[in-house]
Design an enzyme around this catalytic site. Structure first.
Site, short mmCIF file in Angstrom:
data_model
loop_
_atom_site.label_atom_id
_atom_site.label_comp_id
_atom_site.label_asym_id
_atom_site.label_seq_id
_atom_site.Cartn_x
_atom_site.Cartn_y
_atom_site.Cartn_z
N LYS A 83 0.81 -1.00 0.00
CA LYS A 83 -0.17 -0.19 0.15
C LYS A 83 0.93 1.21 0.05
O LYS A 83 0.38 2.33 -0.34
CB LYS A 83 -0.91 -0.07 1.19
CG LYS A 83 -1.69 -1.24 1.38
CD LYS A 83 -2.53 -1.51 -0.16
CE LYS A 83 -3.67 -2.78 0.08
NZ LYS A 83 -3.14 -4.13 0.42
N TYR A 113 -11.88 -15.09 3.32
CA TYR A 113 -10.62 -13.82 3.73
C TYR A 113 -10.47 -14.10 5.30
O TYR A 113 -11.07 -14.09 6.00
CB TYR A 113 -11.79 -12.57 3.52
CG TYR A 113 -10.78 -11.35 3.96
CD1 TYR A 113 -9.79 -10.74 2.95
CD2 TYR A 113 -10.62 -10.83 5.14
CE1 TYR A 113 -8.91 -9.96 3.27
CE2 TYR A 113 -9.94 -9.69 5.27
CZ TYR A 113 -8.99 -9.41 4.31
OH TYR A 113 -7.83 -8.39 4.74
N TYR A 164 -2.60 -12.68 3.10
CA TYR A 164 -2.70 -12.40 1.75
C TYR A 164 -1.29 -13.30 1.17
O TYR A 164 -1.55 -14.10 0.30
CB TYR A 164 -2.06 -10.83 1.25
CG TYR A 164 -3.42 -10.13 1.68
CD1 TYR A 164 -4.49 -9.63 0.95
CD2 TYR A 164 -3.36 -9.60 3.18
CE1 TYR A 164 -5.24 -8.78 1.01
CE2 TYR A 164 -4.31 -8.41 3.49
CZ TYR A 164 -5.56 -8.37 2.64
OH TYR A 164 -6.47 -7.52 2.63
C1 LIG Z 1 -3.72 -5.01 -0.05
C2 LIG Z 1 -2.69 -6.20 0.16
C3 LIG Z 1 -2.76 -7.11 -1.01
C4 LIG Z 1 -3.61 -7.00 -2.09
O1 LIG Z 1 -3.56 -5.85 -3.09
P1 LIG Z 1 -4.41 -5.36 -3.85
O2 LIG Z 1 -4.04 -4.28 -4.56
O3 LIG Z 1 -5.54 -4.91 -2.76
O4 LIG Z 1 -5.08 -6.30 -4.77
C5 LIG Z 1 -1.58 -8.05 -1.11
N1 LIG Z 1 -0.90 -8.43 0.08
C6 LIG Z 1 -1.07 -7.54 1.05
C7 LIG Z 1 0.00 -8.01 2.22
C8 LIG Z 1 -1.84 -6.43 1.06
O5 LIG Z 1 -2.03 -5.78 2.22
#
Ligand SMILES: *Cc1c(COP(=O)(O)O)cnc(C)c1O
Length: 331
Positions: free
Chosen positions: A50, A261, A287
């Site tokens: 991010k 999720y 993730y």
């Molecule tokens: C937000 C996030 C993602 C996914 O990215 P997107 O742009 O929302 O698809 C992947 N890995 C981590 C650790 C994240 O925080």
């Protein structure tokens, strides 16, 4: 090549992030050559993907005179934590709308949100920013200048961060005289994948982009590929790139959604353990653990040639390991 110099951008990340090999994992799999791109090391408030988006999102917020950033996510949102860190680093206030209810003891990303000085609004089942407009409205009425940062930082402005990231990767590969056949990563709110797709067209990097879907909640309209195509088109337009995208431009693996999720299962546990023990590399439970489980499964099922080169794009998230301790290690 495109020129993003005209887009407001606030430096927040340590770039370029490292690119390196995973030799012991290659041995373990007896298969493709493996590289990792370390966006877990972007630096700001423990880093993550991010931060690249926030360079453009916060750049735009400052250009419009904002004094408070408002965004939303799950209680363990990495996006919210990095937004709180960006606000702190720039002397802005930060309001976070988090799903769920306050736990007895803040941990992981939530602990960091508090340390970083964010104001937290608990939103129950509304973890995707349903109440953003209301909070932004109340802040405006109170005389503040709020800027709404979208869920996951995934609008065209945020995705520019990954347009630039692909140029960065291309330069690293060129210097190292390497190429990659496929790039595998966690895909959730879409800004990362859409930005990568646009960036690859912009800089002429040719590899298969394989997004591992993390969150099965259906998105309005045309489903996830449609959402990605729309976002990529808006991003290309913003970047001044003459390119069109449609649903066929996006490869999304939907088979690794597990228990939904944020639910850690055997596959995520195995991937997290393997990367940790073989490479000293820490993934996250929500993730990258799931994306790595997908990568391992695809390799084991022969989806890639044995002599191919794969790049795992590490998008961060390790602060969430701690609140998941009970699910990750048998006590
Ligand atoms: C937000 C996030 C993602 C996914 O990215 P997107 O742009 O929302 O698809 C992947 N890995 C981590 C650790 C994240 O925080």
């Amino acid at each position: 090549m495109i020129d993003l110099a005209a887009r407001p951008r606030t430096p927040l990340a340590f770039l370029p992030t490292p690119l390196h090999r995973l030799p012991r994992l290659e041995d373990e799999l007896g298969g493709p050559r493996l590289l990792v791109k370390r966006d877990d090391q972007t630096g700001l408030g423990l880093g993550g993907n991010k931060t690249r988006k926030l360079e453009f999102l916060v750049g735009a917020a400052l250009a419009q005179g904002a004094d408070v950033l408002v965004t939303a996510g799950a209680a363990q949102s990495n996006h919210c934590r990095q937004t709180a860190a960006a606000a702190a680093a720039l002397g802005l206030d930060c309001h976070l709308l988090l799903g769920g209810a306050p736990p007895a003891r803040p941990d992981g990303n939530l602990l960091l949100d508090h340390l970083l000085g964010a104001t937290v609004h608990w939103c129950g089942s509304e973890r995707k920013g349903e109440r953003l407009a209301a909070v932004v409205g109340a802040l405006s009425e109170a005389g503040r200048r709020p800027c709404e940062i979208p869920y996951g930082g995934s609008n065209a402005t945020g995705a520019l961060g990954y347009v630039v990231a692909m140029q960065e990767l291309k330069e690293q590969l060129d210097v190292a005289g390497q190429r990659v056949d496929a790039i595998v990563f966690a895909s959730s709110s879409g800004g990362t994948q859409a930005g990568m797709a646009v960036g690859m067209r912009a800089c002429g990097l040719d590899a298969e982009l394989v997004g591992i879907r993390i969150d099965k909640e259906e998105v309005a309209g045309h489903g996830y590929p449609g959402q990605l195509a729309g976002l990529a088109n808006a991003t290309a337009q913003l970047a001044g790139l003459d390119a069109r995208f449609d649903v066929d431009d996006f490869v999304i693996e939907e088979g690794y959604l597990g228990g939904g999720y944020g639910v850690v299962g055997a596959a995520e546990r195995e991937a997290i353990g393997l990367f940790a023990r073989r490479e000293g590399l820490l993934l996250d439970p929500v993730y990258t653990g799931r994306a790595a489980a997908g990568l391992l499964d695809l390799v084991r099922h022969g989806r890639f040639d044995r002599d191919a080169t794969l790049l795992f794009w590490h998008t961060g998230g390790a602060p969430a390991l701690f609140p998941y301790a009970g699910e990750l290690v048998a006590s």
